[in-house]
Design a protein around this motif. Sequence first.
Motif, PDB file in Angstrom:
ATOM      1  N   ILE A  45       9.890 -14.438  36.321  1.00 37.48           N
ATOM      2  CA  ILE A  45       9.166 -15.185  35.288  1.00 37.48           C
ATOM      3  C   ILE A  45       8.016 -14.312  34.798  1.00 37.48           C
ATOM      4  CG2 ILE A  45       7.810 -17.240  34.765  1.00 37.48           C
ATOM      5  CD1 ILE A  45       9.355 -18.691  36.985  1.00 37.48           C
TER       6      ILE A  45
ATOM      7  N   ARG B  26       6.285 -15.109  31.928  1.00 37.90           N
ATOM      8  CA  ARG B  26       5.310 -16.004  31.296  1.00 37.90           C
ATOM      9  C   ARG B  26       5.735 -17.437  31.593  1.00 37.90           C
ATOM     10  NH1 ARG B  26       2.764 -15.730  25.325  1.00 37.90           N
ATOM     11  NH2 ARG B  26       2.121 -17.899  25.070  1.00 37.90           N
ATOM     12  N   GLY B  27       4.842 -18.222  32.148  1.00 38.51           N
ATOM     13  CA  GLY B  27       5.159 -19.605  32.456  1.00 38.51           C
ATOM     14  C   GLY B  27       5.143 -20.486  31.222  1.00 38.51           C
ATOM     15  N   GLY B  28       5.893 -21.577  31.274  1.00 40.50           N
ATOM     16  CA  GLY B  28       5.933 -22.496  30.151  1.00 40.50           C
ATOM     17  C   GLY B  28       6.512 -23.835  30.557  1.00 40.50           C
ATOM     18  N   GLU B  29       6.378 -24.823  29.667  1.00 43.18           N
ATOM     19  CA  GLU B  29       6.777 -26.194  30.005  1.00 43.18           C
ATOM     20  C   GLU B  29       7.809 -26.797  29.060  1.00 43.18           C
ATOM     21  OE1 GLU B  29       3.138 -28.363  29.905  1.00 43.18           O
ATOM     22  OE2 GLU B  29       2.294 -27.407  31.694  1.00 43.18           O
TER      23      GLU B  29
ATOM     24  N   THR C 209      12.752 -22.706  28.037  1.00 43.42           N
ATOM     25  CA  THR C 209      12.879 -21.432  28.751  1.00 43.42           C
ATOM     26  C   THR C 209      13.632 -20.441  27.889  1.00 43.42           C
ATOM     27  OG1 THR C 209      13.018 -22.592  30.885  1.00 43.42           O
ATOM     28  CG2 THR C 209      13.704 -20.292  30.836  1.00 43.42           C
TER      29      THR C 209
ATOM     30  N   SER D 299       5.276 -24.583  24.389  1.00 42.19           N
ATOM     31  CA  SER D 299       5.030 -23.730  25.539  1.00 42.19           C
ATOM     32  C   SER D 299       6.358 -23.169  26.048  1.00 42.19           C
ATOM     33  CB  SER D 299       4.339 -24.535  26.646  1.00 42.19           C
ATOM     34  OG  SER D 299       4.237 -23.792  27.840  1.00 42.19           O
TER      35      SER D 299
ATOM     36  N   GLU E  11       8.570 -20.650  28.469  1.00 41.71           N
ATOM     37  CA  GLU E  11       8.652 -19.837  29.682  1.00 41.71           C
ATOM     38  C   GLU E  11       9.601 -18.672  29.409  1.00 41.71           C
ATOM     39  OE1 GLU E  11       8.033 -21.370  33.569  1.00 41.71           O
ATOM     40  OE2 GLU E  11      10.160 -21.045  34.060  1.00 41.71           O
TER      41      GLU E  11
ATOM     42  N   SER F 149      14.042 -23.264  36.427  1.00 45.74           N
ATOM     43  CA  SER F 149      13.263 -23.162  35.201  1.00 45.74           C
ATOM     44  C   SER F 149      13.664 -24.231  34.194  1.00 45.74           C
ATOM     45  CB  SER F 149      13.435 -21.769  34.584  1.00 45.74           C
ATOM     46  OG  SER F 149      12.669 -21.649  33.404  1.00 45.74           O
TER      47      SER F 149
ATOM     48  N   THR G 273      11.675 -27.260  32.082  1.00 46.74           N
ATOM     49  CA  THR G 273      11.506 -27.249  30.629  1.00 46.74           C
ATOM     50  C   THR G 273      12.495 -28.142  29.884  1.00 46.74           C
ATOM     51  OG1 THR G 273      12.993 -25.344  30.334  1.00 46.74           O
ATOM     52  CG2 THR G 273      10.648 -24.883  30.747  1.00 46.74           C
TER      53      THR G 273
END
Length: 329
Positions: A188, A190-193, A196, A220, A222, A240, A244
């Motif tokens: 990962i 860059r994290g995101g919500e 992906t 956001s 990922e 992931s 997301t």
Amino acid sequence: MERVKEQQALREVYSDLLLEYGAQDERICVVDADLMNASSVSRFRAAFPERAIDVGVAEANMIGVAAGLAAMGKIPFTHSFTAFASRRCCDQIALSVAYAGRNVKMVGSDPGVSAELNGGTHMSMEDVAILRAIPGMTVFEPVDGAQLRAAFPQLLEHPGPVYIRLFRKQALRVWPEDMPFRLGKGAILRGGEDVTVFATGILVAEALDAADRLAAEGISAEVVNLHTVKPLDAELVLASTERTGCAVTAENASIIGGLGSAVAECLSENAPCPLRRVGVQDRFGEVGYLDYLQDALGLRAENIVQAARGVVAQKHGKLGGSGGCRESI
């Protein structure tokens, strides 16, 4: 975020690693098909002439020679452009290497549109699909020189055949120098919500740029680098997308049989969710420079942004009918 190119071309990093590890391990050797200068392994030949073999323009023979060396306990590295490293010698790879369980490391350089002015004949969009379908094969694509350096000792330690999809020129810097690397395990970046983006090769930098643009829209993203397309890190893919709820894949290769197919297979069998694939859409390449080709074939951050908007809308039920999915290819 603006990204800078690395000082060294990836082929020079590859050549340095062969020299460094070749000095420590006499089992390491090179078998080439008349492209030692193009791959920079001519430096290895100069240092270790007894461990460098040029078979001429005979890629199938190159694989056969390498398989024989592996049977004698050597660790041979082969090299050619992806079109010749995959299509031209597929049967030799399948039988002499994979079926026989030989420890051969096969480098296919100038993947996808990075063949540039060599044109469509040298652009193997399907090399990932071909090699991924062969039992026991590992398919790895480094994103930059830092990642290749981190991966190289693990590639050597891996006991079976490996296909290394190598961008030959200077890559954009992506992989943090201090980030741990594990062959077969994605990372990962860059994290995101909300969505992906699973990416590999030169599309990783595009995915990170896309994430910046999406963030400005309140989405956001990922970003996950699936550098090892086979075996796929299914655990990370599922973890992931559970967070997301939707995904986009991005690759400098055909979406048929490549990273997009691998992720789609994993999700459809375990946890279906909205998915769109950014990559080469069932077509051959053409002559051009990299920037032009990425634009022409839809391999840009903007293509990832559009796909991400689509799957996020689909996830929230804002698309009717088929969900706005691309017609199946």
